[in-house]
Enzyme design. Structure first.
Site, mmCIF file in Angstrom:
data_model
loop_
_atom_site.group_PDB
_atom_site.id
_atom_site.type_symbol
_atom_site.label_atom_id
_atom_site.label_comp_id
_atom_site.label_asym_id
_atom_site.label_seq_id
_atom_site.Cartn_x
_atom_site.Cartn_y
_atom_site.Cartn_z
ATOM 1 C CG ASP B 36 -25.792 27.758 -21.916
ATOM 2 O OD1 ASP B 36 -26.645 28.382 -21.155
ATOM 3 O OD2 ASP B 36 -26.213 27.390 -23.184
ATOM 4 C CG ASP B 307 -14.731 -2.599 17.104
ATOM 5 O OD1 ASP B 307 -13.866 -2.729 16.818
ATOM 6 O OD2 ASP B 307 -15.228 -1.222 16.511
ATOM 7 C CG LEU B 443 -21.440 -0.575 24.374
ATOM 8 C CD1 LEU B 443 -20.574 -0.737 25.606
ATOM 9 C CD2 LEU B 443 -22.391 -1.471 24.970
#
Lengths: 430, 554
Positions: B36, B307, B443
């Site tokens: 553990d 944009d 674009l």
């Protein structure tokens, strides 16, 4: 060093061993449990799936230990026990059957399914062996169901592989003839396996099988005449089970570094009666390459002090390599446990007076480590950054299990792993 | 029994470790088997912590089980106290120790240590990590503050208007998502409205800091999964109101400031106006040489900048913890102009809120901690961006989709060296960058759309800022189909599988289909087939494809 073939099957196996004092400690252990082995085993055997029957902690452990998680769908999973399972409201066997059906429905390509026991399943005494037997009646031969325990209360880190391979031994096919055949035991990187195969071919040692196989459904045979060459130092139970099946152990150091690899190969070559010049000639090109590669790092490592925290059982063989082939000093070599049958050949090669420690009390060991201030400390990832922050240079040990480091052509890579932290410190000016 | 491949949350004791590791002078003893200790490396590796978590494990083995494991607990607690000299000890157990019922917390409380001992009972078989963190924080704070709780009927005295109000910032933990930097942003926001930070907890707090918490006028529940429980106790016990808005995103940050105004009676009008008044698009000398925080985010202006029009209607799928998912849904739809096509959470406790929000977007929320169900939902929704945890990063990579991580569970790359908060004004800036950059730029996208056959465009080509997955698009298209098919197979067969229905694709229709970007191709294919079926069309031609497009829209 006189190494005699050993066919004993009990822990009293007598092999000449030096009398090194061993510090035995108990306390907090900073090591993984055997479930962690699944991280490499599930990639080694491509048609196997590992189903841990355990808790959310088990699932979290494996995915955390895997570090960078693997993008492909993993071939391991966890059947997470819930309150209903513990309270007996749900029949654990019915539940397991349901989960297995769900899993195999999704992954019909799975040829071997390992049911892997965990701490909780062991404590509630879930009988996975009976469950596997019952499931086999339904799924075999399409899928074979095996079981083993990777629980932390019984196994440490690499012992998980031992338990896994051990569960496969009873189903290995019986060897048909008494002719000698070599079995290399322990997971190796595929590339290393191929290198060893080529070396055995050059030596004229064969037939050679590798265990575990790359496909769990293609099991190697075992029986009289099977010679075991053990590639990993943590396979105590597997080796003992194979001995029970009639195999014979070829005691040898492990194939780390040039010396280890040569001694390891020689143990096999001797059985096939290949010695002297024939042996030297077969290994010469690889040895010479390895020497060239190793020389570069010996310079960095020579005279530096190394301290090993217990982790993978590779500590003693690696310490032997660093000491004898790289000229390092060993301040302490800690290892989770020492099995004399599998480790005596290595211990015999350690320098006299090496401080060996078995088990762990991590706080006290850290005290000793700080006191010794080694040049490099080999430890787990839970300790590495904190020690680095204290100004100590560390090599995290899990990389030693996850990288191809066996054999001649990896000897330099192995040294480089230990040289890298030093080299890194040299480069950094901030 | 529940089949799990990857888990979103660890067990509850890992949540407790996150609280213990966050704090100073606290030590946690866990009754746990060997292995553990793996949880230590979550902190030392993912967060690159330079100290071990303040945790001791009893590390029992099988051979100890027949003996006195309770004695091991006491020895470990005593040794840990002697060595680390903490001011508070947490004592609990992991899943296996829960089964052997040693009750380590009670044992430790019986040892008469000179410091408070908090007994952590965290049921490992029914609860998970965030719950464990929440309970631990609550019990720790309650233990330390119980002696200070005023009589029932206590009323908080009116604050002297000359004294600046004080706030506790509750919830940030080790291994939380960007907590380290969020704290800075929240303190800056408080400074803007004239509020002082009293105590930040658990991250960086000492037990003495906790004891100062009653000095605050109100509490901020910054990560509701972890801090709501303790905040409501503080509200009841100390009459400290809770600010519940989480300042993720511009709108939520404004709401957060407004809520603080309401709670403290401070006029925050000027601060809100300033946050709206400036585009930050002007780089005058006075601005670029000023070290003053602008008190506003660039996100609104960047989003309005032309944009960004290509961001309109980008299809986004969101999955993670409820706090970050709810915030991300608001940011993506209201502040970036995306379209939400899928949303879900693994925080079942907050399922109601997430379901309600999904409904507003005509969606059904994915409430699950099954990673495969999430993968199938992502594949089905065919998003253009996935916002999720590191699991969704895997899913997105497999499906060839851009992705940003917004929530735990996280990996080492989600703990960046640079300052990168999610909250407040700067957080909104970081979010704009992190969520927009993986997308294809305007674009670029048009050119690829127009000239798909250009031999230099790899299919599955993504933004120049995004690392495209290595596998080819055919593999990814297959991954989408496989994920959906597998999940459908896994579902109980309540409805008969859809008939093949006799709809076929004419070669011309199929050729046109191939021109559609692969990540939406499956969706278009299914929609078109459904459309054709509805009209009784048996062969899908180019015209059918465009008919369907006209009816269904993008």
């Amino acid at each position: 060093m006189a190494l005699k073939p050993c066919t004993a099957t009990t822990k009293e196996a007598k092999v000449a061993s030096p009398n090194l004092p061993v510090l035995k400690e108990r306390g907090q252990r900073e090591v993984f449990c055997g479930l962690t082995g699944i991280v490499w085993l599930h990639r080694k055997m491509q048609d196997a799936f590992f189903l841990v029957v355990g808790s959310r902690t088990c699932a979290h452990l494996i995915q955390s230990a895997a570090g960078v998680m693997i993008f492909a769908e993993p071939r391991f999973g966890t059947a997470i026990l819930g309150d209903r399972d513990l309270a007996g409201l749900a029949d654990a066997n019915d539940e397991l059957e349901r989960v297995v059906a769900q899993l195999l429905g999704r992954r019909p390509d799975i040829k071997t399914l390992f049911l892997v026991g965990s701490c909780p399943s062991e404590v509630i005494k879930l009988d996975l062996a009976t469950a596997a037997e019952k499931l086999n009646r339904e799924y075999f031969p399409q899928t074979r169901i095996l079981n083993y325990s990777g629980s932390g209360i019984e196994t440490t880190f690499t012992q998980g592989e031992d338990a896994c391979l051990g569960s496969m031994v009873p189903v290995l096919p019986e060897k048909e003839t008494d002719e000698p055949a070599l079995m290399v035991v322990g997971s190796l990187a595929d590339v290393v396996e191929d290198q060893f195969q080529r070396l055995f071919d050059r030596l004229g040692v064969g037939p050679v099988s590798f265990f575990p196989p790359r496909r769990a459904a293609e099991l190697p045979e075992v029986g009289k005449g099977t010679k075991l060459l053990v590639a990993q130092p943590f396979l105590s139970e597997t080796v003992r089970s194979l001995l029970h099946r009639g195999a014979e152990l070829l005691p040898a150091p492990y194939p780390f570094g040039i010396e280890g690899t040569t001694a390891w190969l020689r143990a096999a070559a001797d059985v096939w009666g290949i010695g002297g010049q024939a042996f030297e000639e077969a290994i010469a090109p690889a040895v010479s390459r390895a020497e060239t590669g190793l020389a570069r790092y010996r310079e960095t490592l020579n005279g530096r002090k190394a301290f090993f925290f217990p982790d993978s059982q590779l500590e003693i063989p690696l310490a032997r390599f660093l000491s004898r082939e790289c000229g390092m000093e060993l301040t302490e070599v800690g290892t989770p446990y020492i099995d004399r049958m599998l480790m005596d050949a290595e211990i015999a090669l350690l320098p006299e007076g090496t401080a060996l420690a078995e088990g762990q009390d991590v706080e006290r060991q850290l005290d000793r480590c700080r006191e010794a201030h080694p040049d490099i400390t080999v430890c787990g990832l839970g300790l590495a950054n904190p020690l680095e922050a204290e100004g100590m240079s560390t090599k995290w040990s899990i990389e030693l299990v996850f990288s191809p480091l066996h054999g001649y052509d990896q000897a330099a890579d192995l040294a480089e792993l230990f040289a890298r932290p030093t080299e890194r410190r040299r480069r950094l000016s901030v | 029994m529940e089949l799990t491949l990857w888990t979103y949350e660890g067990p509850p004791h890992v949540g407790a470790m996150r609280v213990a590791t966050s704090m100073e002078q606290v030590h946690y003893v866990i009754h746990a088997p060997q292995g553990d200790t793996y949880a230590d490396l979550l902190f030392t590796m993912i967060e690159r912590r330079d100290r071990r978590p303040p945790v001791t494990y009893t590390t029992f083995q099988a051979r100890d089980l027949g003996g006195d494991t309770a004695e091991m607990v006491k020895t470990s607690v005593q040794d840990a106290y002697d060595r680390f000299q903490p001011q508070v000890m947490l004592v609990g157990e992991s899943c296996t120790a829960e089964l052997i019922q040693d009750q380590p917390g009670a044992l430790a409380q019986g040892m008469n240590l000179p410091v408070p001992v908090v007994n952590l009972e965290l049921p490992a078989y029914s609860k998970k990590e965030n719950w464990g963190a929440s309970e631990t924080l609550y019990h720790l704070i309650r233990t330390l503050l119980l002696p200070l709780v005023p009589e029932p009927g206590f009323q908080r005295p009116e604050r002297d208007p000359q004294v600046r109000p004080k706030a506790n910032i509750l919830g940030p933990t080790a291994l939380g998502f960007r907590c380290r930097d969020d704290i800075q942003e929240v303190i800056k926001l408080l400074g803007e409205v004239g509020v002082d930070a009293n105590v930040v907890a658990p991250l960086g707090a000492t037990p003495d800091d906790i004891r100062r918490m009653p000095d605050a006028d109100f509490n901020i529940s910054l990560y509701p999964e972890i801090s709501n429980t303790v905040c409501s106790w503080l509200e009841r016990s100390f009459k400290q109101p809770t600010v519940k808005t989480v300042p993720l995103g511009v709108g939520a940050t404004r709401d957060f400031i407004q809520e603080i105004g309401d709670v403290t009676g401070i006029d925050v009008g000027a601060v809100l106006v300033r946050s709206r008044s400036d585009t930050l698009g002007n780089w005058s000398a006075s601005r670029i040489t000023s070290t003053e925080a602008p008190g506003a985010s660039r996100l609104p202006w960047y989003s309005r900048s032309v944009d960004s029009t290509y961001l309109t209607g980008k299809r986004v799928f969101i999955f993670g913890d409820a706090t970050h998912v709810l915030a991300a849904a608001r940011i993506t739809t209201e502040e970036l102009g995306f379209t939400l096509v899928g949303i879900g959470t693994y925080s079942r406790k907050f399922a109601r809120q997430v379901r309600a929000l999904a409904k507003e977007h005509d969606l059904e929320a994915v409430i699950t901690d099954d990673y495969l169900a999430v993968e199938a939902a992502v594949a089905e929704a065919a998003p253009e961006l996935v916002l999720g945890t590191q699991m969704e990063r895997h899913i997105a990579k497999r499906l060839g989709l851009p992705c940003a991580v917004i929530s735990t569970p996280i990996h080492v790359q989600d703990v960046p060296a640079r300052y990168s908060p999610q909250m407040g004004w700067e957080g909104a800036n970081v979010i704009f960058d992190d969520w927009v950059h993986p997308l294809m730029m305007g674009l670029e996208e048009h050119l690829i759309g127009m000239f798909r056959d250009d031999f230099e465009f790899a299919e599955g080509h993504m933004s120049h800022l995004h690392t495209a997955a290595e596998s080819n698009s055919a593999d990814m298209e297959k991954a989408v189909e496989v994920a959906i098919a597998a999940e459908e197979q896994a579902k109980p067969a309540e409805s008969a599988p859809e008939e093949e229905s006799g709809v076929t694709w004419a070669p011309s229709g199929l050729a046109e289909l191939k021109k559609i970007p692969f990540f939406v191709r499956g969706k278009v294919k299914r929609n078109t087939e459904k459309f054709a079926q509805g009209l009784g069309i048996t062969e899908i031609t180019v015209d059918t494809l465009y008919e369907a497009k006209a009816r269904i829209g993008k």
